[in-house]
Design a protein around this motif. Sequence first.
Motif, PDB file in Angstrom:
ATOM      1  N   VAL A  92       0.822  -1.203   0.000  1.00 54.91           N
ATOM      2  CA  VAL A  92       0.000   0.000   0.000  1.00 54.91           C
ATOM      3  C   VAL A  92       0.864   1.265   0.000  1.00 54.91           C
ATOM      4  CG1 VAL A  92      -0.207   0.087   2.532  1.00 54.91           C
ATOM      5  CG2 VAL A  92      -1.981   1.120   1.093  1.00 54.91           C
ATOM      6  N   SER A  93       2.040   1.208   0.594  1.00 55.71           N
ATOM      7  CA  SER A  93       2.898   2.393   0.617  1.00 55.71           C
ATOM      8  C   SER A  93       3.328   2.799  -0.789  1.00 55.71           C
ATOM      9  CB  SER A  93       4.140   2.154   1.492  1.00 55.71           C
ATOM     10  OG  SER A  93       4.876   1.045   1.013  1.00 55.71           O
ATOM     11  N   GLU A  94       3.607   1.813  -1.636  1.00 55.72           N
ATOM     12  CA  GLU A  94       4.010   2.127  -3.008  1.00 55.72           C
ATOM     13  C   GLU A  94       2.829   2.569  -3.849  1.00 55.72           C
ATOM     14  OE1 GLU A  94       7.083   2.550  -4.275  1.00 55.72           O
ATOM     15  OE2 GLU A  94       7.477   2.394  -2.127  1.00 55.72           O
ATOM     16  N   ARG A  95       1.673   1.978  -3.609  1.00 55.84           N
ATOM     17  CA  ARG A  95       0.477   2.394  -4.345  1.00 55.84           C
ATOM     18  C   ARG A  95       0.099   3.831  -3.978  1.00 55.84           C
ATOM     19  NH1 ARG A  95      -3.751  -0.617  -2.576  1.00 55.84           N
ATOM     20  NH2 ARG A  95      -2.603  -1.974  -1.166  1.00 55.84           N
ATOM     21  N   LEU A  96       0.216   4.159  -2.689  1.00 56.63           N
ATOM     22  CA  LEU A  96      -0.076   5.523  -2.261  1.00 56.63           C
ATOM     23  C   LEU A  96       0.947   6.497  -2.817  1.00 56.63           C
ATOM     24  CD1 LEU A  96      -1.859   7.417  -0.560  1.00 56.63           C
ATOM     25  CD2 LEU A  96      -0.284   7.006   1.352  1.00 56.63           C
ATOM     26  N   ARG A  97       2.204   6.091  -2.842  1.00 52.92           N
ATOM     27  CA  ARG A  97       3.251   6.961  -3.408  1.00 52.92           C
ATOM     28  C   ARG A  97       2.939   7.292  -4.864  1.00 52.92           C
ATOM     29  NH1 ARG A  97       8.513   8.013  -2.202  1.00 52.92           N
ATOM     30  NH2 ARG A  97       8.603   6.360  -0.616  1.00 52.92           N
ATOM     31  N   LYS A  98       2.580   6.287  -5.633  1.00 48.25           N
ATOM     32  CA  LYS A  98       2.280   6.506  -7.050  1.00 48.25           C
ATOM     33  C   LYS A  98       1.049   7.391  -7.221  1.00 48.25           C
ATOM     34  CE  LYS A  98       4.326   2.151  -8.644  1.00 48.25           C
ATOM     35  NZ  LYS A  98       4.051   0.802  -9.199  1.00 48.25           N
ATOM     36  N   ALA A  99       0.026   7.154  -6.397  1.00 44.76           N
ATOM     37  CA  ALA A  99      -1.196   7.958  -6.490  1.00 44.76           C
ATOM     38  C   ALA A  99      -0.929   9.403  -6.093  1.00 44.76           C
ATOM     39  CB  ALA A  99      -2.281   7.355  -5.601  1.00 44.76           C
ATOM     40  N   ALA A 100      -0.151   9.592  -5.031  1.00 42.51           N
ATOM     41  CA  ALA A 100       0.158  10.941  -4.559  1.00 42.51           C
ATOM     42  C   ALA A 100       0.973  11.714  -5.587  1.00 42.51           C
ATOM     43  CB  ALA A 100       0.909  10.866  -3.228  1.00 42.51           C
ATOM     44  N   ALA A 101       1.932  11.057  -6.201  1.00 47.78           N
ATOM     45  CA  ALA A 101       2.741  11.712  -7.229  1.00 47.78           C
ATOM     46  C   ALA A 101       1.905  12.015  -8.466  1.00 47.78           C
ATOM     47  CB  ALA A 101       3.935  10.829  -7.599  1.00 47.78           C
ATOM     48  N   ASP A 102       0.997  11.088  -8.789  1.00 46.68           N
ATOM     49  CA  ASP A 102       0.201  11.239 -10.002  1.00 46.68           C
ATOM     50  C   ASP A 102      -0.739  12.430  -9.929  1.00 46.68           C
ATOM     51  OD1 ASP A 102      -0.723   9.902 -12.624  1.00 46.68           O
ATOM     52  OD2 ASP A 102      -2.608  10.181 -11.533  1.00 46.68           O
ATOM     53  N   VAL A 103      -1.378  12.654  -8.781  1.00 44.19           N
ATOM     54  CA  VAL A 103      -2.325  13.772  -8.698  1.00 44.19           C
ATOM     55  C   VAL A 103      -1.588  15.102  -8.821  1.00 44.19           C
ATOM     56  CG1 VAL A 103      -2.324  14.009  -6.166  1.00 44.19           C
ATOM     57  CG2 VAL A 103      -4.342  14.676  -7.494  1.00 44.19           C
ATOM     58  N   VAL A 104      -0.352  15.158  -8.365  1.00 48.83           N
ATOM     59  CA  VAL A 104       0.444  16.381  -8.541  1.00 48.83           C
ATOM     60  C   VAL A 104       0.804  16.553 -10.014  1.00 48.83           C
ATOM     61  CG1 VAL A 104       2.647  17.511  -8.025  1.00 48.83           C
ATOM     62  CG2 VAL A 104       1.359  16.375  -6.200  1.00 48.83           C
ATOM     63  N   HIS A 105       1.285  15.482 -10.621  1.00 45.66           N
ATOM     64  CA  HIS A 105       1.705  15.546 -12.024  1.00 45.66           C
ATOM     65  C   HIS A 105       0.541  15.937 -12.933  1.00 45.66           C
ATOM     66  CE1 HIS A 105       4.331  13.533 -15.361  1.00 45.66           C
ATOM     67  NE2 HIS A 105       4.092  14.802 -15.577  1.00 45.66           N
ATOM     68  N   THR A 106      -0.632  15.301 -12.727  1.00 47.01           N
ATOM     69  CA  THR A 106      -1.780  15.601 -13.588  1.00 47.01           C
ATOM     70  C   THR A 106      -2.349  16.992 -13.296  1.00 47.01           C
ATOM     71  OG1 THR A 106      -3.223  14.385 -12.042  1.00 47.01           O
ATOM     72  CG2 THR A 106      -2.422  13.199 -13.985  1.00 47.01           C
ATOM     73  N   THR A 107      -2.190  17.468 -12.076  1.00 50.09           N
ATOM     74  CA  THR A 107      -2.618  18.833 -11.766  1.00 50.09           C
ATOM     75  C   THR A 107      -1.725  19.840 -12.468  1.00 50.09           C
ATOM     76  OG1 THR A 107      -3.550  18.213  -9.611  1.00 50.09           O
ATOM     77  CG2 THR A 107      -2.922  20.522  -9.911  1.00 50.09           C
ATOM     78  N   VAL A 108      -0.414  19.598 -12.438  1.00 53.17           N
ATOM     79  CA  VAL A 108       0.535  20.482 -13.129  1.00 53.17           C
ATOM     80  C   VAL A 108       0.290  20.464 -14.638  1.00 53.17           C
ATOM     81  CG1 VAL A 108       2.972  20.696 -13.768  1.00 53.17           C
ATOM     82  CG2 VAL A 108       2.327  20.447 -11.367  1.00 53.17           C
ATOM     83  N   ASP A 109      -0.055  19.298 -15.173  1.00 53.66           N
ATOM     84  CA  ASP A 109      -0.332  19.197 -16.599  1.00 53.66           C
ATOM     85  C   ASP A 109      -1.613  19.923 -16.997  1.00 53.66           C
ATOM     86  OD1 ASP A 109       1.942  17.752 -17.110  1.00 53.66           O
ATOM     87  OD2 ASP A 109       0.934  15.804 -17.235  1.00 53.66           O
ATOM     88  N   ASN A 110      -2.448  20.229 -16.011  1.00 52.46           N
ATOM     89  CA  ASN A 110      -3.737  20.883 -16.284  1.00 52.46           C
ATOM     90  C   ASN A 110      -3.928  22.098 -15.362  1.00 52.46           C
ATOM     91  OD1 ASN A 110      -5.258  18.784 -18.165  1.00 52.46           O
ATOM     92  ND2 ASN A 110      -4.244  17.603 -16.559  1.00 52.46           N
ATOM     93  N   LEU A 111      -2.902  22.935 -15.287  1.00 50.42           N
ATOM     94  CA  LEU A 111      -2.937  24.058 -14.352  1.00 50.42           C
ATOM     95  C   LEU A 111      -4.068  25.039 -14.650  1.00 50.42           C
ATOM     96  CD1 LEU A 111       0.727  25.138 -13.536  1.00 50.42           C
ATOM     97  CD2 LEU A 111      -0.958  24.110 -12.006  1.00 50.42           C
ATOM     98  N   ASP A 112      -4.382  25.245 -15.919  1.00 46.81           N
ATOM     99  CA  ASP A 112      -5.477  26.154 -16.239  1.00 46.81           C
ATOM    100  C   ASP A 112      -6.785  25.641 -15.640  1.00 46.81           C
ATOM    101  OD1 ASP A 112      -3.972  28.028 -17.543  1.00 46.81           O
ATOM    102  OD2 ASP A 112      -4.522  27.388 -19.562  1.00 46.81           O
TER     103      ASP A 112
END
Length: 212
Positions: A92-112
């Motif tokens: 679960v620690s690795e799954r959470l790490r990937k999910a946490a990183a992903d929401v930041v990455h996808t937010t940055v990709d869609n800043l507008d």
Amino acid sequence: MHNTDGSERSATAPDRGGAVPERLLSVATRLFADQGFERTSVQELVSAAGVTKGAMYHYFASKEDLLYAIYQRVLSMQTERLTRFAGAEGPVSERLRKAAADVVHTTVDNLDDTRIFFRSLHMLSDDRLTAVRKERRRYHECFRGMIEEGQREGVFRTDVPADIAVTQYFGAVHHLSTWYRAGGELTGSQVGAYFAELLLAELRPAGPGSGA
């Protein structure tokens, strides 16, 4: 108008690539982020998209329809990705790490989209506002579920409620649009990795002799 990296971009140059709905969504996202939902006229939208008002109204009955579609687009995408991370195999620690990183990455990709979300959410009708908040809540509950899973397994500390950890993390994510700039020192992927590491570090149980 300017891009997030400070370069000039035109709010009036027609976008003639892609299907009509996608073109309208693209220019609406740009214009709503740059000058605000209320200050953007239907005429500006159709001129920038290179379509007629009739073509717009064939797909979107109003500006609010476009605003709602922008919200749905990113929320649905991020929820689908989170569901995959949450349901995957592995610690679960690795799954959470990937999910946490992903929401930041996808937010940055869609800043507008993020800017529009917090600036114009109140412009939605009550039923649509309720639907958007329900979808956000579903996302946060799924994210919280992984933290609670780790707490049950003894992987994450239990002295801090999962709700508090989720609220703190997404408070930081939601502020990305106020300071992150494309073309800066860090990529979205790098920022996501740092954010995720900080979250995991905060959730790890204190070791013997740590003084915690």
